[in-house]
Design an enzyme around this catalytic site. Structure first.
Site, PDB file in Angstrom:
ATOM      1  N   CYS A 136       0.849  -1.189   0.000  1.00 24.39           N
ATOM      2  CA  CYS A 136       0.000   0.000   0.000  1.00 24.39           C
ATOM      3  C   CYS A 136       0.885   1.240   0.000  1.00 24.39           C
ATOM      4  CB  CYS A 136      -0.914   0.016   1.225  1.00 24.39           C
ATOM      5  SG  CYS A 136      -2.184  -1.241   1.200  1.00 24.39           S
ATOM      6  N   GLN A 137       0.451   2.263  -0.707  1.00 25.51           N
ATOM      7  CA  GLN A 137       1.193   3.515  -0.770  1.00 25.51           C
ATOM      8  C   GLN A 137       1.295   4.146   0.615  1.00 25.51           C
ATOM      9  OE1 GLN A 137      -0.553   6.260  -3.518  1.00 25.51           O
ATOM     10  NE2 GLN A 137       0.967   7.840  -3.169  1.00 25.51           N
TER      11      GLN A 137
END
Length: 139
Positions: free
Chosen positions: A51-52
């Site tokens: 996930c960013q």
């Protein structure tokens, strides 16, 4: 209420909003309503990889059901994980494992998010199923 019913209810709620700014605000609002996650649970082993933003997920077994709590350092990402918590929390593991998560495509979120955030939606769903599987395997 079944997982499919909860998914439909969420889609109906999102469809009440005419534009994407309102939908984003709604999703962010869901994140703000998540049960608080103690910062001591913000550990590497609870991070959803890929996930960013940082997203932490904790799963526990309560009777036959799986309970989820989650947090993120990003408001929109916290809202995104809140969608899944709302759908999958307090459901039996076998129901979670067989749940059709394609409802997320019907929200239209993927088309309106940066590719890395859109990919995070799949990672979140997969990770929640994985945690449910691990809890049942260890039982």
């Amino acid at each position: 209420m079944s997982i499919a019913d909860k998914q439909q209810q969420l889609l109906d709620e999102l469809n009440l909003f005419q534009d994407w700014t309102e939908r984003y605000e709604y999703v962010i609002g869901l994140g703000k309503k998540l049960s608080p996650m103690d910062s001591s649970l913000h550990t590497e082993d609870r991070l959803i990889k890929g996930c960013q933003s940082q997203v932490w997920l904790e799963a526990s077994k309560e009777g036959d059901n799986i309970r989820f709590i989650a947090d993120s350092d990003s408001l929109i990402t916290k809202g995104m994980i809140a969608l899944f918590v709302r759908i999958l929390d307090n459901e039996p593991a076998d129901t979670i494992l067989t749940a059709d998560m394609s409802f997320i495509d019907q929200t239209g979120l993927k088309e309106h998010l940066a590719p890395t955030r859109a990919n995070a939606l799949n990672l979140m769903a997969t990770q929640m199923k994985q945690r449910a599987l691990e809890l049942t395997s260890n039982a």
